[in-house]
Structure formats: C-alpha cells, structure tokens
Motif scaffolding. Structure first.
Motif, PDB file in Angstrom:
ATOM      1  N   GLY A 193       0.738  -1.160   0.108  1.00 20.68           N
ATOM      2  CA  GLY A 193       0.040  -0.101  -0.113  1.00 20.68           C
ATOM      3  C   GLY A 193       0.870   1.335   0.118  1.00 20.68           C
ATOM      4  N   ASP A 194       1.814   1.612  -1.016  1.00 20.09           N
ATOM      5  CA  ASP A 194       2.686   2.560  -0.924  1.00 20.09           C
ATOM      6  C   ASP A 194       3.116   2.914   0.245  1.00 20.09           C
ATOM      7  OD1 ASP A 194       2.157   2.809  -3.747  1.00 20.09           O
ATOM      8  OD2 ASP A 194       0.197   4.121  -3.082  1.00 20.09           O
ATOM      9  N   GLY A 195       3.704   1.829   0.821  1.00 20.04           N
ATOM     10  CA  GLY A 195       4.542   2.112   2.431  1.00 20.04           C
ATOM     11  C   GLY A 195       3.633   2.353   3.590  1.00 20.04           C
ATOM     12  N   MET A 196       2.188   2.159   3.439  1.00 18.68           N
ATOM     13  CA  MET A 196       1.386   2.284   4.344  1.00 18.68           C
ATOM     14  C   MET A 196       1.858   1.236   5.513  1.00 18.68           C
ATOM     15  SD  MET A 196      -2.749   1.802   4.959  1.00 18.68           S
ATOM     16  CE  MET A 196      -2.903   3.162   3.795  1.00 18.68           C
ATOM     17  N   LEU A 197       2.241  -0.067   5.151  1.00 17.00           N
ATOM     18  CA  LEU A 197       2.559  -1.159   5.627  1.00 17.00           C
ATOM     19  C   LEU A 197       3.918  -1.722   5.281  1.00 17.00           C
ATOM     20  CD1 LEU A 197       1.715  -3.173   8.089  1.00 17.00           C
ATOM     21  CD2 LEU A 197       0.569  -4.390   6.291  1.00 17.00           C
ATOM     22  N   THR A 198       4.751  -1.811   6.121  1.00 12.20           N
ATOM     23  CA  THR A 198       6.017  -2.609   5.753  1.00 12.20           C
ATOM     24  C   THR A 198       6.168  -3.807   6.701  1.00 12.20           C
ATOM     25  OG1 THR A 198       7.528  -1.126   7.346  1.00 12.20           O
ATOM     26  CG2 THR A 198       7.047  -0.194   5.170  1.00 12.20           C
ATOM     27  N   ALA A 199       7.208  -4.633   6.164  1.00 11.10           N
ATOM     28  CA  ALA A 199       7.531  -5.806   6.934  1.00 11.10           C
ATOM     29  C   ALA A 199       8.942  -6.506   6.795  1.00 11.10           C
ATOM     30  CB  ALA A 199       6.534  -7.045   6.485  1.00 11.10           C
ATOM     31  N   THR A 200       9.496  -7.055   7.594  1.00 11.62           N
ATOM     32  CA  THR A 200      10.767  -7.795   7.382  1.00 11.62           C
ATOM     33  C   THR A 200      10.521  -9.446   7.672  1.00 11.62           C
ATOM     34  OG1 THR A 200      11.759  -5.915   8.486  1.00 11.62           O
ATOM     35  CG2 THR A 200      13.012  -7.841   8.415  1.00 11.62           C
ATOM     36  N   VAL A 201      10.965 -10.040   6.780  1.00 10.18           N
ATOM     37  CA  VAL A 201      10.907 -11.609   6.968  1.00 10.18           C
ATOM     38  C   VAL A 201      12.114 -11.835   7.801  1.00 10.18           C
ATOM     39  CG1 VAL A 201      11.373 -13.753   5.815  1.00 10.18           C
ATOM     40  CG2 VAL A 201      10.119 -11.752   4.662  1.00 10.18           C
ATOM     41  N   GLU A 202      11.775 -12.463   8.824  1.00 12.57           N
ATOM     42  CA  GLU A 202      12.553 -12.651  10.073  1.00 12.57           C
ATOM     43  C   GLU A 202      13.272 -14.210   9.999  1.00 12.57           C
ATOM     44  OE1 GLU A 202      11.366 -11.543  13.937  1.00 12.57           O
ATOM     45  OE2 GLU A 202      11.661  -9.313  13.565  1.00 12.57           O
ATOM     46  N   LYS A 203      12.370 -15.129   9.526  1.00 12.80           N
ATOM     47  CA  LYS A 203      12.727 -16.424   9.585  1.00 12.80           C
ATOM     48  C   LYS A 203      12.008 -17.327   8.707  1.00 12.80           C
ATOM     49  CE  LYS A 203      13.335 -20.413  12.942  1.00 12.80           C
ATOM     50  NZ  LYS A 203      13.089 -20.907  14.306  1.00 12.80           N
ATOM     51  N   ASN A 209       6.636 -21.893   6.128  1.00 10.18           N
ATOM     52  CA  ASN A 209       5.908 -20.871   6.343  1.00 10.18           C
ATOM     53  C   ASN A 209       7.081 -19.893   6.831  1.00 10.18           C
ATOM     54  OD1 ASN A 209       3.756 -22.185   6.252  1.00 10.18           O
ATOM     55  ND2 ASN A 209       3.106 -22.162   8.095  1.00 10.18           N
ATOM     56  N   ARG A 210       6.644 -18.445   6.846  1.00  7.48           N
ATOM     57  CA  ARG A 210       7.578 -17.407   7.279  1.00  7.48           C
ATOM     58  C   ARG A 210       7.123 -16.566   8.367  1.00  7.48           C
ATOM     59  NH1 ARG A 210       9.584 -20.052   2.575  1.00  7.48           N
ATOM     60  NH2 ARG A 210      10.666 -18.559   1.409  1.00  7.48           N
ATOM     61  N   LEU A 211       8.074 -16.490   9.460  1.00  4.77           N
ATOM     62  CA  LEU A 211       7.658 -15.369  10.581  1.00  4.77           C
ATOM     63  C   LEU A 211       8.196 -13.942   9.738  1.00  4.77           C
ATOM     64  CD1 LEU A 211       9.124 -17.338  13.723  1.00  4.77           C
ATOM     65  CD2 LEU A 211       6.858 -17.250  12.743  1.00  4.77           C
ATOM     66  N   ILE A 212       7.141 -13.156   9.722  1.00  8.14           N
ATOM     67  CA  ILE A 212       7.380 -11.842   9.367  1.00  8.14           C
ATOM     68  C   ILE A 212       6.872 -10.694  10.356  1.00  8.14           C
ATOM     69  CG2 ILE A 212       6.486 -10.431   7.643  1.00  8.14           C
ATOM     70  CD1 ILE A 212       6.079 -12.457   5.582  1.00  8.14           C
ATOM     71  N   ARG A 213       7.745  -9.820  10.518  1.00  8.29           N
ATOM     72  CA  ARG A 213       7.457  -8.599  11.418  1.00  8.29           C
ATOM     73  C   ARG A 213       6.810  -7.485  10.852  1.00  8.29           C
ATOM     74  NH1 ARG A 213       8.128  -8.593  16.714  1.00  8.29           N
ATOM     75  NH2 ARG A 213       9.917 -10.180  16.723  1.00  8.29           N
ATOM     76  N   PHE A 214       5.595  -6.941  10.942  1.00  9.43           N
ATOM     77  CA  PHE A 214       4.987  -5.694  10.514  1.00  9.43           C
ATOM     78  C   PHE A 214       5.702  -4.533  11.123  1.00  9.43           C
ATOM     79  CE2 PHE A 214       2.785  -9.415   8.604  1.00  9.43           C
ATOM     80  CZ  PHE A 214       2.840  -9.292   7.352  1.00  9.43           C
ATOM     81  N   HIS A 215       5.554  -3.445  10.328  1.00 12.16           N
ATOM     82  CA  HIS A 215       5.879  -2.173  10.834  1.00 12.16           C
ATOM     83  C   HIS A 215       4.794  -1.352  10.327  1.00 12.16           C
ATOM     84  CE1 HIS A 215       9.649  -4.135  11.619  1.00 12.16           C
ATOM     85  NE2 HIS A 215       9.782  -4.310  10.107  1.00 12.16           N
TER      86      HIS A 215
END
Length: 341
Positions: free
Chosen positions: A111-121, A127-133
């Motif tokens: 969403g044009d940067g409204m939500l960002t995330a990092t794939v942590e594991k 499956n991925r563990l993803i942390r949202f910012h």
C-alpha cells in the motif's frame, strides 16, 4: 487406518462457488447415528431437532482480511502474503508466494508504504515469520489493504465480504471462516432462544492448516497444526449447567468441537481457559463434550472428514456423502450443511 479410507470422488460442479442469497435456505442432511438413516431437510428445520434446555456452542471468531499483495523494497515482482497466526508484537506466521522472493532479511512494502515488513525466519515447513511495521491500528490497516482469504477451490469473486463471516462473528483472528455457522441467521438465533435453548460462544482462530491435505498414508503419522482458543466463565457455566441438568451440547462446526474436546474433562465438564490446541480427532476417539454436531461437507481425505467419521462412523459418513452427491448437495465452504444427530 489409511488416508485413502476417507477418499470420495466429488464432481467439480458440486463445489459451491458462492453463498445462497438466504443463509438458512441451504439444505440439511440429517444423519441419525443410532441407525445410520439419512433425512433430507433444509437448514432452518434445525430448530425442530434442538430441545429446550439444550446448549448450542458457536465459534465467534471473525475472519480478518488476511491476504496482502505487496513487493520487496526496490523490486516490482508482486508478492502475496497470507497471515496465519498472530505471534504478538507485530510478528505473524505467514504463507508467501513466490517463496523464493521472501528469504530471511527481505524487506516488504504494501500500500505505497502504509505497511512494511521484514522476513525474520523461514521455518522448516516453508512458512515465514514476518514482522510488520506500521503506525496506527493493525486491523484497521488490514481493512484498507487486505482482502478476504477465500479457499483456492472458490474461483468466483465474493461481492459481499460479510457473507464469509458468521452473523455472530466477534473476535478477529481467523484466516478462514468457521463455515458451519454461515447458515445461521439472527432470526434463527432468536427462535432458538425463544424455544429455551442456550446459546454459548467460544473462540478458536481458524488457521489454514485445517485445510492442508494429509500427506501420510497412515493417518496416525499426521502432525496436526495448532490453533488458539478461548472459553470464558459465562460459557463454561452455560455448558456445565446444561450437562448437569441433562441437556444436550450441540457444537456448530469442527472448530467448536475441537475446542470443547480440548477443554472437557472425562465427564464432559469444562472450565474457562485459553491456549493452543493441536487435538487430532479420528475414528477410535471417544467424545466427551459434544452430543450433536452441525457441520459442512468436507474435502476428501481431510482431518475434518476423519473427525466426523469419529463422531458417527466412517461407514455411516461415507454412505451419507454418497447420498449427498447423488442428491447434488452443494459442497465445502459455501455449500450445504449436515447434522450428525
């Protein structure tokens, strides 16, 4: 017991692609567990089977718009992220596609940067563990950016997203609807209460593991997924008072059934609690808490087929499914309903 014991051949035309205009107009196949007889009714007729003093237990989990489309920072290739389980503090277990684009350390944007995330594991199962910012309230952002995660066998677009929610849905957290409850209307709930039936609500957040195929031929080798559940004091009291007074406990759906069977003691009594359940119910299991079960028609060789085959018997269930196919019932999430009585 073999996975193949739960196979049946389903014509593709019987897979319901959209909900009926009226929720309670769906058909209801009634399986009498005492003699294996089958009766064909409509869902609104369910009220005739429930007796005053009985208690119906519903799963009030609400589906979140858990499918997100974004891309890696600095890239343009679309990446789909499906939220599965909230691990807390912005960390979610997710499915991603394509997986090769979501290695550990990859930064994602939506969403044009409204939500960002990092794939942590990257977990062993893929499956991925993803942390949202984000700034603000995560569920409100999901409402803007996410879409409803309909099962892959539904090819048609759902015009009204609320039709993939039960009318009593309350607590957000599911990646898929507890579909047995989709047939109930507010009018039916009122009619049940007016008849003297207790309505009780538990929460079990449905994960997509429910729909994953069983890969092992020996079903006892299958490893069940975990799902988060909650039962409060008021619900526990309703269930226990019903049991002690001789009333019957009805479970709406396999998710409500798994919650009750996780919590119940050997006498079918329950207590308020929350936690994670990975209970796997298959033939040979003795039910402690559930007397009658309302459920939809399930995929061949699924853990849900195994659960209902434990509640009735595999032979009864397979014969009921044969009749349902012969009578052209509608199958799966938006399909018709079944009462194991």
């Amino acid at each position: 017991m073999k996975k193949s014991d739960f196979y049946f051949d389903l014509p593709e035309r019987l897979i319901a692609q959209h909900p009926l205009e009226q929720r309670d107009a769906s058909r209801l196949l009634v399986l009498n567990r005492a003699d294996g007889s089958v009766t064909h009714r409509h869902f609104r007729d369910l009220i005739e089977y429930v007796q005053p003093g009985d208690c119906i237990v519903f799963n009030n989990s609400r589906v979140i718009p858990a499918r997100l489309m974004g891309h890696a920072v600095g890239r343009t290739t679309p990446i789909e992220v499906l939220l599965l389980t909230d691990k807390g503090d912005g960390l979610w277990e997710c499915l991603t596609r394509p997986g090769r684009k979501t290695r550990e350390g990859v930064e994602l944007t939506f969403g044009d940067g409204m939500l960002t995330a990092t794939v942590e594991k990257v977990q062993p199962d893929g499956n991925r563990l993803i942390r949202f910012h984000y700034e603000g309230i995560f569920l409100e952002i999901l409402d803007q950016l996410g879409t409803m995660p309909l099962p892959p066998y539904i090819k048609e677009k759902l015009e009204d997203q609320e039709r993939y929610q039960t009318v009593y849905s309350k607590t957000p957290g599911s990646a898929a609807a507890p579909t047995a409850g989709l047939h109930f209307t507010d009018e039916m709930l009122d009619a049940l209460q007016n008849k003297g039936v207790k309505l009780a609500f538990v929460t079990l957040h449905v994960g997509l593991g429910t729909f994953r195929p069983v890969k092992e031929e020996e079903i006892t080798d299958h490893v069940m997924h975990s799902e988060f559940y909650m039962m409060d004091e008021a619900t526990a009291e309703q269930i226990n008072s019903t049991r002690k007074a001789g009333g019957k406990i009805w479970a709406v759906g396999t998710t409500a059934s798994r919650t009750l069977e996780t919590i119940a003691d050997e006498d079918g009594l329950v207590r308020a609690q929350s936690g994670w359940t990975d209970i796997f119910i298959y033939p040979g299991y003795r039910f402690k808490a559930v007397d009658h079960l309302v459920t939809n028609f399930h995929l061949p060789e699924s853990t849900l087929m195994m659960l209902i085959s434990a509640f009735a018997s595999r032979e009864m269930v397979m014969e009921a499914y044969r009749q349902a196919i012969e009578q052209e019932y509608r199958f799966f999430s938006f399909g018709d309903s079944m009462l194991l009585y």
